[in-house]
Design a protein around this motif. Structure first.
Motif, PDB file in Angstrom:
ATOM      1  N   ALA A  19       1.096   7.315   0.405  1.00 17.60           N
ATOM      2  CA  ALA A  19       1.594   8.579   0.964  1.00 17.60           C
ATOM      3  C   ALA A  19       0.625   9.718   0.669  1.00 17.60           C
ATOM      4  O   ALA A  19       0.468  10.637   1.494  1.00 17.60           O
ATOM      5  N   PHE A  20      -0.022   9.680  -0.483  1.00 19.88           N
ATOM      6  CA  PHE A  20      -1.035  10.668  -0.835  1.00 19.88           C
ATOM      7  C   PHE A  20      -2.168  10.675   0.191  1.00 19.88           C
ATOM      8  O   PHE A  20      -2.812  11.699   0.429  1.00 19.88           O
ATOM      9  N   HIS A  21      -2.395   9.514   0.825  1.00 20.48           N
ATOM     10  CA  HIS A  21      -3.435   9.385   1.845  1.00 20.48           C
ATOM     11  C   HIS A  21      -2.888   9.578   3.258  1.00 20.48           C
ATOM     12  O   HIS A  21      -3.577   9.278   4.234  1.00 20.48           O
ATOM     13  N   LYS A  22      -1.645  10.057   3.357  1.00 22.71           N
ATOM     14  CA  LYS A  22      -0.992  10.342   4.639  1.00 22.71           C
ATOM     15  C   LYS A  22      -0.779   9.084   5.481  1.00 22.71           C
ATOM     16  O   LYS A  22      -0.665   9.150   6.710  1.00 22.71           O
ATOM     17  N   LEU A  23      -0.721   7.929   4.836  1.00 20.01           N
ATOM     18  CA  LEU A  23      -0.300   6.706   5.509  1.00 20.01           C
ATOM     19  C   LEU A  23       1.224   6.706   5.558  1.00 20.01           C
ATOM     20  O   LEU A  23       1.879   7.149   4.615  1.00 20.01           O
ATOM     21  N   ASN A  24       1.789   6.194   6.630  1.00 18.82           N
ATOM     22  CA  ASN A  24       3.234   6.377   6.810  1.00 18.82           C
ATOM     23  C   ASN A  24       4.015   5.113   7.122  1.00 18.82           C
ATOM     24  O   ASN A  24       5.209   5.189   7.432  1.00 18.82           O
ATOM     25  N   VAL A  25       3.376   3.946   7.037  1.00 21.14           N
ATOM     26  CA  VAL A  25       4.085   2.679   7.230  1.00 21.14           C
ATOM     27  C   VAL A  25       3.685   1.713   6.122  1.00 21.14           C
ATOM     28  O   VAL A  25       2.492   1.493   5.876  1.00 21.14           O
ATOM     29  N   LEU A  26       4.699   1.138   5.465  1.00 16.71           N
ATOM     30  CA  LEU A  26       4.482   0.040   4.525  1.00 16.71           C
ATOM     31  C   LEU A  26       5.158  -1.189   5.113  1.00 16.71           C
ATOM     32  O   LEU A  26       6.387  -1.280   5.176  1.00 16.71           O
ATOM     33  N   HIS A  27       4.355  -2.112   5.592  1.00 15.94           N
ATOM     34  CA  HIS A  27       4.840  -3.384   6.131  1.00 15.94           C
ATOM     35  C   HIS A  27       4.923  -4.350   4.959  1.00 15.94           C
ATOM     36  O   HIS A  27       3.915  -4.726   4.378  1.00 15.94           O
ATOM     37  N   TYR A  73      -7.795  -2.562  -6.683  1.00 16.47           N
ATOM     38  CA  TYR A  73      -9.237  -2.802  -6.623  1.00 16.47           C
ATOM     39  C   TYR A  73      -9.658  -3.215  -5.219  1.00 16.47           C
ATOM     40  O   TYR A  73     -10.676  -2.764  -4.683  1.00 16.47           O
ATOM     41  N   MET A  74      -8.860  -4.081  -4.606  1.00 22.41           N
ATOM     42  CA  MET A  74      -9.211  -4.552  -3.269  1.00 22.41           C
ATOM     43  C   MET A  74      -8.903  -3.515  -2.190  1.00 22.41           C
ATOM     44  O   MET A  74      -9.552  -3.484  -1.142  1.00 22.41           O
ATOM     45  N   ALA A  75      -7.913  -2.655  -2.434  1.00 22.51           N
ATOM     46  CA  ALA A  75      -7.499  -1.694  -1.407  1.00 22.51           C
ATOM     47  C   ALA A  75      -8.365  -0.446  -1.353  1.00 22.51           C
ATOM     48  O   ALA A  75      -8.675   0.059  -0.264  1.00 22.51           O
ATOM     49  N   PHE A  76      -8.750   0.061  -2.497  1.00 28.08           N
ATOM     50  CA  PHE A  76      -9.443   1.350  -2.539  1.00 28.08           C
ATOM     51  C   PHE A  76     -10.880   1.175  -2.996  1.00 28.08           C
ATOM     52  O   PHE A  76     -11.138   0.404  -3.922  1.00 28.08           O
ATOM     53  N   PRO A  77     -11.841   1.862  -2.366  1.00 30.32           N
ATOM     54  CA  PRO A  77     -11.664   2.971  -1.414  1.00 30.32           C
ATOM     55  C   PRO A  77     -11.605   2.564   0.062  1.00 30.32           C
ATOM     56  O   PRO A  77     -11.641   3.431   0.938  1.00 30.32           O
ATOM     57  N   ARG A  78     -11.502   1.252   0.368  1.00 29.11           N
ATOM     58  CA  ARG A  78     -11.466   0.877   1.789  1.00 29.11           C
ATOM     59  C   ARG A  78     -10.249   1.465   2.498  1.00 29.11           C
ATOM     60  O   ARG A  78     -10.333   1.833   3.678  1.00 29.11           O
ATOM     61  N   LEU A  79      -9.124   1.576   1.785  1.00 31.31           N
ATOM     62  CA  LEU A  79      -7.940   2.160   2.404  1.00 31.31           C
ATOM     63  C   LEU A  79      -8.124   3.656   2.658  1.00 31.31           C
ATOM     64  O   LEU A  79      -7.520   4.212   3.579  1.00 31.31           O
ATOM     65  N   CYS A  80      -8.971   4.299   1.857  1.00 29.97           N
ATOM     66  CA  CYS A  80      -9.311   5.703   2.120  1.00 29.97           C
ATOM     67  C   CYS A  80     -10.031   5.815   3.461  1.00 29.97           C
ATOM     68  O   CYS A  80      -9.805   6.760   4.231  1.00 29.97           O
ATOM     69  N   ALA A  81     -10.907   4.842   3.739  1.00 27.67           N
ATOM     70  CA  ALA A  81     -11.631   4.846   5.011  1.00 27.67           C
ATOM     71  C   ALA A  81     -10.670   4.648   6.178  1.00 27.67           C
ATOM     72  O   ALA A  81     -10.773   5.328   7.204  1.00 27.67           O
ATOM     73  N   LEU A  82      -9.706   3.726   6.036  1.00 31.49           N
ATOM     74  CA  LEU A  82      -8.736   3.529   7.109  1.00 31.49           C
ATOM     75  C   LEU A  82      -7.904   4.785   7.335  1.00 31.49           C
ATOM     76  O   LEU A  82      -7.587   5.133   8.486  1.00 31.49           O
ATOM     77  N   ALA A  83      -7.544   5.480   6.250  1.00 29.04           N
ATOM     78  CA  ALA A  83      -6.762   6.705   6.388  1.00 29.04           C
ATOM     79  C   ALA A  83      -7.483   7.710   7.276  1.00 29.04           C
ATOM     80  O   ALA A  83      -6.859   8.431   8.063  1.00 29.04           O
ATOM     81  N   GLU A  84      -8.797   7.766   7.180  1.00 22.81           N
ATOM     82  CA  GLU A  84      -9.570   8.666   8.038  1.00 22.81           C
ATOM     83  C   GLU A  84      -9.580   8.169   9.488  1.00 22.81           C
ATOM     84  O   GLU A  84      -9.520   8.968  10.426  1.00 22.81           O
TER      85      GLU A  84
END
Length: 461
Positions: free
Chosen positions: A105-113, A382-393
């Protein structure tokens, strides 16, 4: 001219100490959009909805304790900005799920599947079916590393979420404007359920699967089993308010059936019809496109980039999650110190470069975190970040984006993750403690995977 900073200090349990922060909703703005204005007189956040106000607050948090005078107008490009978390392969306790929600949510992602069931574990209690959790939620051992090595730890593993647990997760997520989309995979990936209730299967009388890969043991299609599936989906609908309900539909072998793939298409249509009586729609992996997905189905397009285009041509809404672009269990570098390196190479820049097809049927995109090789939240982070930061963009910002600009901003953002205690992968590479020599991997080349995907998606051509 460099603006004068406003001294804004975060304090536990409050918004900002010493500075007036006002918030309001203006329906004239985009639904999830916001305007953030910081002046020497105070801070104003106007959102198009409470969600927009929330995202304005996240930007304020990201600006740090010394907020400059600034004016920001912002809104997301896609409505579905998601991440799939597999809790079937490795169970994650409720507090860890809640923490993960906070970080996305801090990264403004709004769906948790939430991938709640699979051959290796059933994680949701269902009234009237106690063995789903007393038997199906537990396996006797866990495979270590890639299945090509056939290594096992010999340690029992399991766990499940009570209905109360799930309601807590849903409420926690909703307060952060995250929708939890549940998935109960059917009719394949059901060995855990069949181990608990053999009458659901086709003669299999074994245990919950301990190895990775695809089990050949699938549901039978008797009326009693179909009724079981409906009852499970009814309970899921009672707990999760999500408009779409995941039924998986992927990787379903048909060897145990007296017929072919068309039987699965019929099964999917029956489940879709039942969900429609509850005012819900089917959310399924792109295999359900074969022989025609039900009207109104939302497709999670994962087998490379081609299925998204197939779904669009068929008139279905799509969530893009191609494995070679957005599977975060895939290795992050060629460094031998990467923990359990599997799949193709997928760097931060690779994720940042992904662009969903340009179609109004594309709801957005999500990264998928399959946890065969992630035994803890720390490993997931470890596996999610920072790649998830890139997806958030990718899913929030414009299609015209610049990786050097993102890379220049990333170190400052990693400092924010440090403050949150997130175990992200350092940009310099894996630390010695990140390696998992006891769980060896099996790296793949992109060319080999693309050839495999071309064969896998022959059912769509």
């Amino acid at each position: 001219m460099i603006p004068q900073p406003i001294s804004v200090r975060m304090t536990p349990g409050s918004d900002m100490a010493g500075t007036v922060v006002t918030t309001r909703v203006d329906p004239g703005l985009a639904l999830e959009g916001y305007v953030l204005s910081c002046t020497p007189d105070g801070i104003d956040i106007t959102g198009g909805s409470p969600a927009g106000v929330f995202y304005g607050r996240q930007t304020l948090r990201q600006l740090g304790p010394d907020v400059p005078c600034t004016h920001i107008e912002d809104a997301p490009r896609f409505a579905w900005r998601g991440v799939m978390l597999d809790v079937a392969r490795h169970f994650m306790p409720v507090p860890e799920i809640l923490r993960f929600i906070d970080v996305i949510a801090f990264h403004k992602l709004n769906v948790l599947h939430l991938h709640l069931t699979d051959d290796q574990g059933w994680r949701i209690e269902v009234p009237g079916w106690p063995r789903l959790t007393t038997v199906g939620a537990w396996r006797s051992s866990t495979m270590l590393g890639s299945r090509v090595h056939d290594l096992h730890d010999g340690e029992p593993h399991g766990g499940f979420y009570t209905t109360r647990d799930l309601r807590l997760i849903v409420d926690h997520a909703a307060s952060r404007h995250v929708t939890v989309v549940p998935e109960v995979d059917m009719p394949g990936h059901m060995q855990a359920a069949i181990a608990a209730y053999p009458a659901l299967g086709n003669g299999f009388a074994g245990a919950v699967r301990t190895g990775w890969g695809i089990s050949p043991h699938v549901l039978n299609l008797s009326e009693a089993t179909l009724d079981f599936c409906r009852r499970v989906l009814d309970h899921v609908c009672d707990v999760f308010p999500s408009e779409v309900i995941g039924i998986g539909g992927d990787e379903c072998p048909t060897d145990e059936w007296p017929g072919g793939r068309e039987l699965q298409a019929g099964f999917t249509r029956q489940m879709a019809a039942h969900l429609a009586t509850r005012g819900r729609r089917v959310y399924g992996w792109d295999e359900i496109l074969a022989d025609g997905a039900p009207d109104g189905a939302v497709i999670a397009a994962w087998r490379g980039v081609e299925p998204a285009e197939v779904a669009i041509r068929a008139g279905h809404q799509v969530v893009c999650c191609p494995d070679v672009k957005l599977y975060l269990d895939y290795r992050q570098s060629d460094d031998p110190g990467e923990p359990t390196p599997v799949g193709t190479l997928l760097t931060v820049e690779d994720v940042f470069a992904y662009e969903p097809p340009d179609s109004p049927l594309v709801l957005g995109a999500q990264a998928n975190i399959w946890t065969e090789h992630m035994e803890s939240l720390s490993r997931v982070e470890y596996m999610a970040f920072p790649r998830l930061c890139a997806l958030a963009e990718v899913v929030w910002g414009p299609a015209d984006r610049d990786f050097p600009d993102f890379a220049a901003r990333l170190p400052a953002h990693l400092a924010r993750l440090d403050a949150l205690g997130v175990n992200y992968r350092p940009l310099s590479g894996p630390r010695p403690s990140d390696a998992r020599p006891s769980a060896p991997g099996n790296p793949r080349t992109l060319d080999d995977r693309l050839a495999e995907l071309h064969e896998m998606t022959a059912d769509l051509r």
